[in-house]
Design a protein around this motif. Sequence first.
Motif, mmCIF file in Angstrom:
data_model
loop_
_atom_site.group_PDB
_atom_site.id
_atom_site.type_symbol
_atom_site.label_atom_id
_atom_site.label_comp_id
_atom_site.label_asym_id
_atom_site.label_seq_id
_atom_site.Cartn_x
_atom_site.Cartn_y
_atom_site.Cartn_z
ATOM 1 N N ASP A 42 -8.901 8.120 9.018
ATOM 2 C CA ASP A 42 -8.146 7.657 7.862
ATOM 3 C C ASP A 42 -8.915 6.468 7.285
ATOM 4 O O ASP A 42 -9.058 5.435 7.947
ATOM 5 C CB ASP A 42 -6.738 7.247 8.287
ATOM 6 N N ALA A 43 -9.454 6.626 6.069
ATOM 7 C CA ALA A 43 -10.280 5.572 5.476
ATOM 8 C C ALA A 43 -9.514 4.257 5.356
ATOM 9 O O ALA A 43 -10.084 3.188 5.591
ATOM 10 C CB ALA A 43 -10.814 6.022 4.113
ATOM 11 N N ASP A 44 -8.228 4.309 4.980
ATOM 12 C CA ASP A 44 -7.455 3.068 4.859
ATOM 13 C C ASP A 44 -7.357 2.337 6.192
ATOM 14 O O ASP A 44 -7.472 1.109 6.242
ATOM 15 C CB ASP A 44 -6.057 3.344 4.301
ATOM 16 N N SER A 45 -7.166 3.075 7.283
ATOM 17 C CA SER A 45 -7.113 2.441 8.611
ATOM 18 C C SER A 45 -8.452 1.799 8.960
ATOM 19 O O SER A 45 -8.505 0.715 9.549
ATOM 20 C CB SER A 45 -6.748 3.474 9.684
ATOM 21 N N GLU A 48 -8.751 -1.423 6.989
ATOM 22 C CA GLU A 48 -7.941 -2.469 7.622
ATOM 23 C C GLU A 48 -8.628 -3.006 8.871
ATOM 24 O O GLU A 48 -8.647 -4.221 9.098
ATOM 25 C CB GLU A 48 -6.553 -1.917 7.968
ATOM 26 N N ARG A 49 -9.198 -2.110 9.663
ATOM 27 C CA ARG A 49 -9.881 -2.544 10.892
ATOM 28 C C ARG A 49 -11.093 -3.412 10.531
ATOM 29 O O ARG A 49 -11.320 -4.461 11.126
ATOM 30 C CB ARG A 49 -10.301 -1.333 11.725
ATOM 31 N N ALA A 50 -11.880 -2.986 9.545
ATOM 32 C CA ALA A 50 -13.079 -3.735 9.148
ATOM 33 C C ALA A 50 -12.715 -5.113 8.609
ATOM 34 O O ALA A 50 -13.418 -6.097 8.878
ATOM 35 C CB ALA A 50 -13.875 -2.945 8.111
ATOM 36 N N ILE A 55 -3.922 -3.310 4.047
ATOM 37 C CA ILE A 55 -4.299 -3.003 2.666
ATOM 38 C C ILE A 55 -3.580 -3.958 1.707
ATOM 39 O O ILE A 55 -4.186 -4.513 0.796
ATOM 40 C CB ILE A 55 -3.970 -1.527 2.309
ATOM 41 N N THR A 56 -2.286 -4.159 1.936
ATOM 42 C CA THR A 56 -1.508 -5.060 1.079
ATOM 43 C C THR A 56 -2.085 -6.471 1.111
ATOM 44 O O THR A 56 -2.221 -7.114 0.058
ATOM 45 C CB THR A 56 -0.030 -5.065 1.520
ATOM 46 N N GLU A 57 -2.448 -6.962 2.297
ATOM 47 C CA GLU A 57 -3.023 -8.304 2.403
ATOM 48 C C GLU A 57 -4.368 -8.398 1.684
ATOM 49 O O GLU A 57 -4.667 -9.409 1.041
ATOM 50 C CB GLU A 57 -3.199 -8.695 3.869
ATOM 51 N N ALA A 87 -9.323 11.240 5.389
ATOM 52 C CA ALA A 87 -8.272 11.026 4.392
ATOM 53 C C ALA A 87 -8.605 9.734 3.666
ATOM 54 O O ALA A 87 -8.876 8.715 4.298
ATOM 55 C CB ALA A 87 -6.908 10.919 5.061
ATOM 56 N N THR A 88 -8.606 9.781 2.331
ATOM 57 C CA THR A 88 -8.895 8.582 1.543
ATOM 58 C C THR A 88 -7.616 8.059 0.911
ATOM 59 O O THR A 88 -6.636 8.785 0.781
ATOM 60 C CB THR A 88 -9.904 8.889 0.414
ATOM 61 N N GLY A 89 -7.655 6.817 0.490
ATOM 62 C CA GLY A 89 -6.557 6.268 -0.287
ATOM 63 C C GLY A 89 -6.559 6.906 -1.663
ATOM 64 O O GLY A 89 -7.581 7.419 -2.130
#
Length: 179
Positions: A42-45, A48-50, A55-57, A87-89
């Motif tokens: 999951d690209a969003d995850s 966030e990890r990187a 994402i909100t922050e 999966a991308t955002g």
Amino acid sequence: MPQNPSPNLRIDKALVLVGLMGTGKSTVGKRLAGRLHLPFVDADSEIERAAGLSITEIFDRFGEEQFRDGERRVIARLLDGRPKVIATGGGAFMQPDTRELILRKARAIWLDADLDVLTERVGRRDGSRPLLRNRDPREVLAELAAVRNPIYALAPIHVRSQPLPHEATVDSILKALAE
């Protein structure tokens, strides 16, 4: 009962799911990866990890432009030539550099769904979607669809996500990949 992928189906590059929020990119992506015996990312995850932030922050602290730059870098790293499902955002494919990278190095699959389906699905989530904060989800999704669907249509594979079990969408993707 879900069908097994065609024994002749050979996946030689990443499969990247694009589309609006609520189409099921992450949920369908996990199931698709399982059926194909491929890793799922999951690209969003990964973003966030990187970043060490949600994402909100990231949106709140740095703005959308910096988020999109980080998103592009993460997706470029994920497109390492090894087959996987990503999966991308919803906004990733809208960025010209990111879109070009996906179209060149992967097979893009547009997951599409009716507005009613999307509205119902995003309504199940907490307030973790920055674009929906303090807005009517149906209105936001309609606006996004009007702008984004013509760009998502550049993906060579187009699959409708129906209000059915996610396995039905996975079956549709596998059928499209086999064609």
